[in-house]
Enzyme design. Sequence first.
Site, PDB file in Angstrom:
ATOM      1  N   GLU A 118       2.093   1.875  -3.461  1.00  0.00           N
ATOM      2  CA  GLU A 118       1.048   2.460  -4.304  1.00  0.00           C
ATOM      3  C   GLU A 118       1.017   3.980  -4.154  1.00  0.00           C
ATOM      4  O   GLU A 118       0.872   4.718  -5.133  1.00  0.00           O
ATOM      5  CB  GLU A 118      -0.299   1.851  -3.929  1.00  0.00           C
ATOM      6  CG  GLU A 118      -1.499   2.536  -4.554  1.00  0.00           C
ATOM      7  CD  GLU A 118      -2.695   2.571  -3.619  1.00  0.00           C
ATOM      8  OE1 GLU A 118      -3.357   3.632  -3.549  1.00  0.00           O
ATOM      9  OE2 GLU A 118      -2.964   1.555  -2.957  1.00  0.00           O
ATOM     10  N   HIS A 119       1.173   4.471  -2.916  1.00  0.00           N
ATOM     11  CA  HIS A 119       1.187   5.913  -2.676  1.00  0.00           C
ATOM     12  C   HIS A 119       2.406   6.569  -3.319  1.00  0.00           C
ATOM     13  O   HIS A 119       2.322   7.702  -3.803  1.00  0.00           O
ATOM     14  CB  HIS A 119       1.189   6.186  -1.172  1.00  0.00           C
ATOM     15  CG  HIS A 119      -0.170   6.199  -0.557  1.00  0.00           C
ATOM     16  ND1 HIS A 119      -0.807   7.356  -0.169  1.00  0.00           N
ATOM     17  CD2 HIS A 119      -1.029   5.187  -0.272  1.00  0.00           C
ATOM     18  CE1 HIS A 119      -1.995   7.061   0.332  1.00  0.00           C
ATOM     19  NE2 HIS A 119      -2.152   5.743   0.293  1.00  0.00           N
TER      20      HIS A 119
ATOM     21  N   GLU B 105      -4.898   8.673   6.396  1.00  0.00           N
ATOM     22  CA  GLU B 105      -5.810   7.747   5.722  1.00  0.00           C
ATOM     23  C   GLU B 105      -6.276   6.657   6.684  1.00  0.00           C
ATOM     24  O   GLU B 105      -7.447   6.259   6.674  1.00  0.00           O
ATOM     25  CB  GLU B 105      -5.121   7.114   4.511  1.00  0.00           C
ATOM     26  CG  GLU B 105      -6.002   6.144   3.748  1.00  0.00           C
ATOM     27  CD  GLU B 105      -5.274   5.500   2.575  1.00  0.00           C
ATOM     28  OE1 GLU B 105      -5.799   4.513   2.036  1.00  0.00           O
ATOM     29  OE2 GLU B 105      -4.178   5.975   2.208  1.00  0.00           O
TER      30      GLU B 105
ATOM     31  N   HIS C  29       0.832  -1.203   0.000  1.00  0.00           N
ATOM     32  CA  HIS C  29       0.000   0.000   0.000  1.00  0.00           C
ATOM     33  C   HIS C  29       0.866   1.252   0.000  1.00  0.00           C
ATOM     34  O   HIS C  29       0.552   2.243  -0.672  1.00  0.00           O
ATOM     35  CB  HIS C  29      -0.924  -0.018   1.216  1.00  0.00           C
ATOM     36  CG  HIS C  29      -1.787   1.195   1.326  1.00  0.00           C
ATOM     37  ND1 HIS C  29      -1.502   2.237   2.180  1.00  0.00           N
ATOM     38  CD2 HIS C  29      -2.932   1.545   0.679  1.00  0.00           C
ATOM     39  CE1 HIS C  29      -2.427   3.166   2.058  1.00  0.00           C
ATOM     40  NE2 HIS C  29      -3.304   2.775   1.161  1.00  0.00           N
TER      41      HIS C  29
END
EC number: 3.4.24.64
Length: 489
Positions: free
Chosen positions: A104-105, A181, A101
């Site tokens: 991905e950022h 987030e 994850h």
Amino acid sequence: MAAAAVSRTLLPVAGRRLWGFTRRLPLRAAAAQPLYFGGDRLRSTQAAPQVVLNVPETQVTCLENGLRVASENSGISTCTVGLWIDAGSRYENEKNNGTAHFLEHMAFKGTKKRSQLDLELEIENMGAHLNAYTSREQTVYYAKAFSKDLPRAVEILADIIQNSTLGEAEIERERGVILREMQEVETNLQEVVFDYLHATAYQNTALGRTILGPTENIKSISRKDLVDYITTHYKGPRIVLAAAGGVCHNELLELAKFHFGDSLCAHKGDVPALPPCKFTGSEIRVRDDKMPLAHLAVAIEAVGWTHPDTICLMVANTLIGNWDRSFGGGMNLSSKLAQLTCHGNLCHSFQSFNTSYTDTGLWGLYMVCEQATVADMLHAVQKEWMRLCTAVSESEVARAKNLLKTNMLLQLDGSTPICEDIGRQMLCYNRRIPIPELEARIDAVDAEMVREVCTKYIYGKSPAIAALGPIERLPDFNQICSNMRWTRD
């Protein structure tokens, strides 16, 4: 795969109908006797068992390095193209959980060719959209653009996954973004409950971990962790370049060879094995009487994508259905559970789910109830599950099959969902299942099959339960398990 269809138009001759039934024309003669045309003469126009389908073909080509190129050309002026990678949080361990994850950022924070500003300006000037997401088994990067901009979109995607700078300053800045987030996710109670459900169903395994990872990992993930993850998992055999919309497969294939042919080599040595994840019937309860509503998910172990019982469980999932208080219909709702819920005012909403992974899955129901109705709602759910195992009717199954086919087709509306369907199916099945084949597999399900499959996976099985909120009246786990074998009146 279904071949591309040729559209044919048949122009009727004046005064003739093209159906195989009799045409009756009254005459204005003195006798006024009817005159008949047609009869058996047009019987040859009746539909053949095999029909010509106007369905675009999904073309698939595999490069020498193992990367698969798959596309569907619908001839429109826009397209969606993306990279589907067989790498998600399931391939992580406790120490690097959250890396997929985090990566991905970092994908949009600049490459060796483009700064973050240059990348954003190029996408904006194209009128395109660039996005990414991470799941437990897949990571996806995709772009939506005009068909004429397909070469630039593929080049940008290739640049992102192969040449990201992963600068230390950007990594530190992104930590705060991911932590914020995480705070947003924690306010979404449905997300929280499903994370709890995975944690209890797949205890001490990779599927039991969250996609974002724990806070301490987010604060400690380094550039080396990100580079190691790319080096280990971003390999040709585990990547699909998928496209849909106005795309030419040969053009996409040449772009794939140019941008990925020499760079994404196959694994040297053993391919990283997918860690096995054992299902455990168990529960997590987080009681908070200050919350206005109880949020509860209950699930049994289902099957993976390729298992032959998958379609039948999808039909059973459709039989349970979804409901919330905004629905009309009352006792005329097709879902029996929805009828019980509406009549007894048992919950605010419920949603059935069938989540599949490579070798396992979760089949169950998520519900939102008031404190006083938690036990009654859970009892109604288990009673309906037992009915699926013993007394579901052919008419219910036929209705559920039609609804399932309709929902699946409605989801394929636009180039982006079609592209997602291609990429996901190529990773899961190594092919795109044609719609007629999928419909035929759904049509093959009958009530007896539903009863047998539900008995196999539901009856007498210990469920996984995640409950949050005012759950004082939720029955204890042993009582819940006993109700998976019999129901009280």
